[in-house]
Every structure is written in structure tokens, then in C-alpha cells.
Design an enzyme around this catalytic site. Structure first.
Site, PDB file in Angstrom:
ATOM      1  N   CYS A 131      28.072  29.949  31.783  1.00  0.00           N
ATOM      2  CA  CYS A 131      28.748  31.030  31.057  1.00  0.00           C
ATOM      3  C   CYS A 131      28.348  31.075  29.575  1.00  0.00           C
ATOM      4  O   CYS A 131      27.250  31.519  29.256  1.00  0.00           O
ATOM      5  CB  CYS A 131      30.266  30.950  31.258  1.00  0.00           C
ATOM      6  SG  CYS A 131      31.071  32.521  30.866  1.00  0.00           S
ATOM      7  N   HIS A 241      30.871  30.542  37.118  1.00  0.00           N
ATOM      8  CA  HIS A 241      31.453  29.205  36.952  1.00  0.00           C
ATOM      9  C   HIS A 241      31.492  28.405  38.257  1.00  0.00           C
ATOM     10  O   HIS A 241      32.483  28.496  38.983  1.00  0.00           O
ATOM     11  CB  HIS A 241      32.890  29.339  36.447  1.00  0.00           C
ATOM     12  CG  HIS A 241      32.989  29.699  35.006  1.00  0.00           C
ATOM     13  ND1 HIS A 241      33.009  28.755  34.008  1.00  0.00           N
ATOM     14  CD2 HIS A 241      33.052  30.902  34.392  1.00  0.00           C
ATOM     15  CE1 HIS A 241      33.090  29.355  32.824  1.00  0.00           C
ATOM     16  NE2 HIS A 241      33.121  30.664  33.040  1.00  0.00           N
ATOM     17  N   GLU A 243      32.088  25.296  38.577  1.00  0.00           N
ATOM     18  CA  GLU A 243      33.085  24.208  38.512  1.00  0.00           C
ATOM     19  C   GLU A 243      34.504  24.684  38.797  1.00  0.00           C
ATOM     20  O   GLU A 243      35.356  23.890  39.202  1.00  0.00           O
ATOM     21  CB  GLU A 243      33.015  23.503  37.147  1.00  0.00           C
ATOM     22  CG  GLU A 243      33.698  24.211  35.984  1.00  0.00           C
ATOM     23  CD  GLU A 243      33.028  25.521  35.546  1.00  0.00           C
ATOM     24  OE1 GLU A 243      31.886  25.776  35.966  1.00  0.00           O
ATOM     25  OE2 GLU A 243      33.672  26.279  34.803  1.00  0.00           O
TER      26      GLU A 243
END
Ligand code: NAG
Length: 312
Positions: A131, A241, A243
Site C-alpha cells: 500500500c 493488503h 496481511e
């Protein structure tokens, strides 16, 4: 969210695509990789909480068999050089700081240049951007901020893979079923207000020769780059993202389906395996112990991030 800034830093990386990825001796592998995760400024910080790392990035790497060292902002160049020689890769997380003037941007720039220089001399050092980290890498590679506004601040999307994705280093060993899921299910989470449009990317010679686009997405108006890897360096970035799927819970659009969770782990597995090709190490066990993130305790904030590490 990232901050668009007009003051531009000019980084001339001449002949950046002239080197091939060094051939890695596969007999040699570092099965004890330590990856740096870059901190960033806290907006309006309370005392002793000047910078932070969202714990999800740490868990992400730990879950795939790496240990983590926080890379603090506003250290001097010598300290960063010493740390660079001690760790096996760096992750530039998402967030919301300036891409030129922040401590995050400055540290990212130092590690990026050290990584390019080292890798072109056969000393493999992977750099991962998520990001804001993705946007930071674009600025570092071309010396300009070419981002434009998109309506992408809280939406999960399927990836539109390019034809290069299947042979990419990043995706080529992903299970075919997961590639299908990534292409058809809303499992890549976007939390950004700025993007690099495919058009702006293709018009920029530096970006075009440095990165291969692996996937794109659209907000309905603008087609933007969502995953890329460098042709000749272990530099990778996603505007989305990986994660969050497994480790963040505060928003209804964070995907937690089985294939979303699998995505988290396959991305982490890739990054950590890249770090296993680096043989940097701390000078001693003591030095290593002193730097590991285990010296800090994450705080349960339950807001944007479930847990955060704060630094003075
Ligand atoms: C932005 O995208 C969302 C869907 O993600 C949509 O509901 C909304 O209308 C869009 N806003 C604009 C201004 O296009």
C-alpha cells in the site's frame, strides 16, 4: 491512505535494469531470516508514541517463519547501514505519511538504495512494499509522484492478472486453485485513496523498465496497478493488503474466507523465502537479541489495527 505530496525527491538510478537477478546458489539457504519492518510517524502522537508498526505485518512474517526487527524512523544513515548489513530484507508497510518528507520516506529511500546497490553486486536483499510501501517504491524508482485519486479506500477486489503474472517469480508457485480464487473472489483488500494508473505507469520510462505489472484493478473509472515485481531486483509491491485477511478485524470488508486466509500465507511464504536468500547477520547473538521485536509489546488498540507496536 497515503499522502500525495508535491515536493519531489529526485533519485537518479542509472542503468537500473542493466543487472540480472544474481543466480542464487540453492545449496545455500538462510533458514533463520530476520526481516526489518519499517515504522512510521504517529499522527498527533501521545507521549512516547512517536512512531508505530501495525502488529499484523509482524504476525504476517512470523507466520511464514521469519523473525522481525523494527526499523525505527529518524535514525542516522550509519545506523541504517549497520542494520542493513544485519537483516535479510525489509517490508515497507501501509499507512499514511508523506512520501518525501516523512521519516518513513527517508528510511525507505536509504534501504532501497542500499538494496539495489547490494543486489547488483550479488548480495541479494529483498524489498517488499504494501500500500503506502507500494507508492513509496514508485516514488523511489522514478523520482516523481505520479499517483492520482481513485475511489479505493475500503474495498476488496479480485485481481485482474496480466499475462506476465503466471511466469512471475511472485505468483508462479502459487497453487492453481488459489490463482483462480485471486482472479475471481473479492479477497484483495484496498485501503488507498491514491493509485498509479496503468496509463501514467506506461508513460513513465523508469517505471516501465524497472517493474513488471502482475495485476491491475479498477475503481470503475481508473485502471490502476495493483501488484508489481521488479524485472531485475527482488523488489515487490502490492497496492492491496495481504496481511489484513488473516490478522485484522475492524472492517466488514476485510476478507476472511478460506482463500483469503490462504492468500495471506502464500504471500508471506514468498517474501520469507526471498529473505532466505540473504546472508546478512548481526555481529553477535547479543546484537541480534537487542534488535528483535520481542523487546517490545504490542498494544491492543482494537481500532484500525487490532494491535500496534509503539516506539518513543
Ligand atoms: C466508490 O465506490 C463505492 C463502491 O466501492 C461506491 O459505492 C461509491 O458510489 C463510489 N463513489 C464514487 C464517488 O464513485
Amino acid at each position: 491512505m497515503s499522502v500525495f505530496c508535491l515536493a519531489l525527491l529526485c533519485i537518479g538510478l542509472s542503468g537500473s535494469s542493466a543487472f540480472a537477478i544474481p543466480r542464487i546458489n540453492t545449496d545455500k539457504r538462510n533458514d533463520r531470516p530476520i526481516i526489518g519492518v519499517l515504522a512510521q510517524e504517529v499522527y498527533n502522537p501521545p507521549p512516547k508514541q512517536n512512531s508505530y508498526i501495525a502488529a499484523s505485518y509482524v504476525k504476517f512474517l512470523e507466520a511464514a517463519g521469519a523473525r522481525v526487527v523494527p526499523v525505527l524512523i529518524n535514525q542516522n544513515e550509519e545506523e541504517y547501514k549497520q542494520l542493513f548489513k544485519s537483516i535479510n530484507g525489509i517490508l515497507l508497510p501501509g499507512g499514511g505519511v508523506d512520501l518525501v518528507s516523512s521519516g518513513y520516506a527517508k528510511a525507505a529511500g536509504i534501504f532501497y538504495r542500499l538494496a539495489i546497490e547490494a543486489t547488483s553486486q550479488g548480495d541479494y536483499f529483498p524489498v517488499w512494499g504494501t500500500c503506502l510501501g507500494f507508492e513509496q517504491l514508485l516514488v523511489l524508482t522514478c523520482g516523481e509522484n505520479l499517483l492520482s485519486r481513485t475511489n479505493t479506500s475500503g474495498v476488496s477486489l479480485p485481481l485482474q492478472f496480466t499475462k506476465d503474472a503466471m511466469e512471475s517469480r511472485l505468483f508462479k508457485d502459487f497453487p492453481p486453485a488459489l490463482m483462480t480464487a485471486l482472479a475471481t473472489e473479492d479477497i484483495t483488500e484496498n485501503s488507498h485513496t491514491w493509485s498509479i494508473s496503468v496509463e501514467a505507469f506506461m508513460k513513465n520510462e523508469e517505471l516501465k523498465k524497472f517493474y513488471k505489472i502482475l495485476s491491475t484493478n479498477t475503481d470503475g473509472n481508473t485502471e490502476f496497478v495493483s501488484t508489481m515485481e521488479a524485472y531485475s531486483y527482488p523488489v515487490y509491491a502490492t497496492q492491496w493488503h495481504p496481511e489484513k485477511n488473516a490478522f485484522e478485524w475492524s472492517k466488514p470488508y476485510y476478507p476472511h474466507t478460506p482463500s483469503a486466509i490462504e492468500t495471506t500465507f502464500h504471500m508471506a511464504h514468498f517474501i520469507v523465502n526471498e529473505a532466505k536468500k540473504s546472508f546478512h547477520s548481526f555481529g553477535s547473538k547479543d546484537e541480534e537479541q537487542k534488535h528483535l521485536i520481542y523487546n517490545y509489546n504490542p498494544v491492543f488498540t482494537g481500532a484500525t489495527f487490532q494491535q500496534m507496536y509503539f516506539f518513543e
